[in-house]
Design an enzyme around this catalytic site. Structure first.
Site, PDB file in Angstrom:
ATOM      1  N   SER A  23     -53.411 -43.132 -53.560  1.00  0.00           N
ATOM      2  CA  SER A  23     -52.963 -43.259 -54.955  1.00  0.00           C
ATOM      3  C   SER A  23     -53.976 -44.104 -55.695  1.00  0.00           C
ATOM      4  O   SER A  23     -54.673 -44.945 -55.101  1.00  0.00           O
ATOM      5  CB  SER A  23     -51.604 -43.959 -54.997  1.00  0.00           C
ATOM      6  OG  SER A  23     -51.294 -44.336 -56.317  1.00  0.00           O
ATOM      7  N   TYR A  39     -46.290 -51.137 -52.391  1.00  0.00           N
ATOM      8  CA  TYR A  39     -46.778 -49.755 -52.488  1.00  0.00           C
ATOM      9  C   TYR A  39     -48.285 -49.736 -52.737  1.00  0.00           C
ATOM     10  O   TYR A  39     -49.025 -49.024 -52.053  1.00  0.00           O
ATOM     11  CB  TYR A  39     -46.051 -49.016 -53.622  1.00  0.00           C
ATOM     12  CG  TYR A  39     -46.557 -47.598 -53.786  1.00  0.00           C
ATOM     13  CD1 TYR A  39     -46.238 -46.617 -52.857  1.00  0.00           C
ATOM     14  CD2 TYR A  39     -47.367 -47.235 -54.870  1.00  0.00           C
ATOM     15  CE1 TYR A  39     -46.713 -45.321 -52.991  1.00  0.00           C
ATOM     16  CE2 TYR A  39     -47.841 -45.942 -55.011  1.00  0.00           C
ATOM     17  CZ  TYR A  39     -47.508 -44.987 -54.063  1.00  0.00           C
ATOM     18  OH  TYR A  39     -47.983 -43.703 -54.183  1.00  0.00           O
TER      19      TYR A  39
END
Ligand SMILES: NC(=O)c1ccc[n+]([C@@H]2O[C@H](COP(=O)([O-])OP(=O)(O)OC[C@H]3O[C@@H](n4cnc5c(N)ncnc54)[C@H](OP(=O)(O)O)[C@@H]3O)[C@@H](O)[C@H]2O)c1
Length: 268
Positions: free
Chosen positions: A144, A157
């Site tokens: 990501s 995350y």
């Protein structure tokens, strides 16, 4: 995308979002797809749709909770017994958690660490023997853009995705002499179930809606990922606006990045 002609691709997290889209985009090219996730009904429905559109495709499905080490080992044994090898491994299964770390729930944090880091790393080790037998082996790890920036509100995350990108880069250097390419797909926000699962309170507005300029569709993100794999690229950020923004941000001294994140990150 000739690179994928007649390949066997294993896709984790194929029951929704990017994983499902990887299956749809590979279906016209691949010989076999191996689809893995926990929701078997979703996998069966996807298999039905893929076979209707591509009757000569082989679609194997395997229900597995990939947070569980024993289920990953069982998946690897099942592949050895039932699958025609693996040329392309798409390590896509993952989850997020949106909110302050201090008020987080350990079970959600642990699940995220297990799936985003433990599962991804273990599956590479388990499936490398299959990839090494292939003539055009490739590994695609879905990371990501959060991995480039320590994001308040998604602290764990973004740390897991920093791991995925760094691991992919180093692994790519190790595996290239063995004929295996490694690509990290680093998308920004994409409207999928990811944001529903990442929210701690049902019904909250997904925070990607505060940055519409960076949003890409699952179709665009997956196309960019597959093109990068075919080209043997080490990493790709899908979407021209985000790619330029990330490229520019990485040139800026980190003290400035930290100031921007502290003052302009979406409010929790
Ligand atoms: N959406 C975004 O904005 C975005 C941005 C950057 C990166 N990403 C990354 O893209 C990847 C795919 O996310 P997505 O957006 O497609 O989200 P999604 O629609 O929620 O899909 C996540 C997939 O992971 C699977 N999964 C989760 N936990 C699992 C487990 N324990 N065992 C097996 N499968 C599991 C889910 O299947 P089951 O629930 O059926 O098991 C589902 O198929 C993730 O790695 C995510 O971090 C997403």
């Amino acid at each position: 995308m000739n690179f994928f002609a007649d390949c066997t691709a294993l896709i984790t997290g194929a029951s929704s979002g990017l994983g499902e889209e990887f299956a749809r985009q590979l279906a016209p090219w691949a010989r076999s797809l191996i689809l893995v996730a926990r929701r078997q009904d979703r996998l069966e429905s996807l298999r039905g749709q893929l076979l209707e559109a591509h009757p000569s495709l082989q679609v194997l499905i395997r229900q597995a909770d990939l947070e569980v080490e024993a289920e990953r080992v069982a998946l690897s044994a099942w592949i050895a017994a039932h699958a025609p090898g693996v040329d392309i491994l798409i390590n896509n299964a993952g989850r997020g958690d949106h909110g302050e770390f201090a008020s987080g729930d350990w079970n959600r944090v642990r699940a995220m660490l297990d799936i985003n880091i433990g599962c991804l790393t273990h599956l590479v080790l388990l499936l490398l023997p299959h990839l090494e037998k292939s003539r055009r082996a490739a590994l695609l790890n879905v990371s990501s853009v959060a991995g480039f920036f320590p994001l308040p509100g998604m602290a764990v995350y973004s740390a897991t995705k920093a791991y995925v990108t760094a691991f992919s880069e180093a692994l790519g250097m190790e595996l290239r002499p063995r004929g295996i390419s490694v690509t990290a797909l680093c998308p920004g926000p994409i409207p999928t179930e990811f944001f529903v699962i990442a929210e701690r309170e049902a019904g909250r507005v997904p925070h990607y809606q505060t940055m519409p300029v960076f949003v890409v569709t699952p179709q665009e993100a997956v196309r960019a990922g597959l093109r990068a794999v075919a080209a043997g690229r080490a990493r790709v950020v899908p979407g021209p606006v985000l790619a330029v923004a990330v490229g520019a941000a990485l040139l800026v001294p980190f003290a400035i990045t930290r100031w921007v994140l502290k003052n302009f990150a979406p409010k929790l």
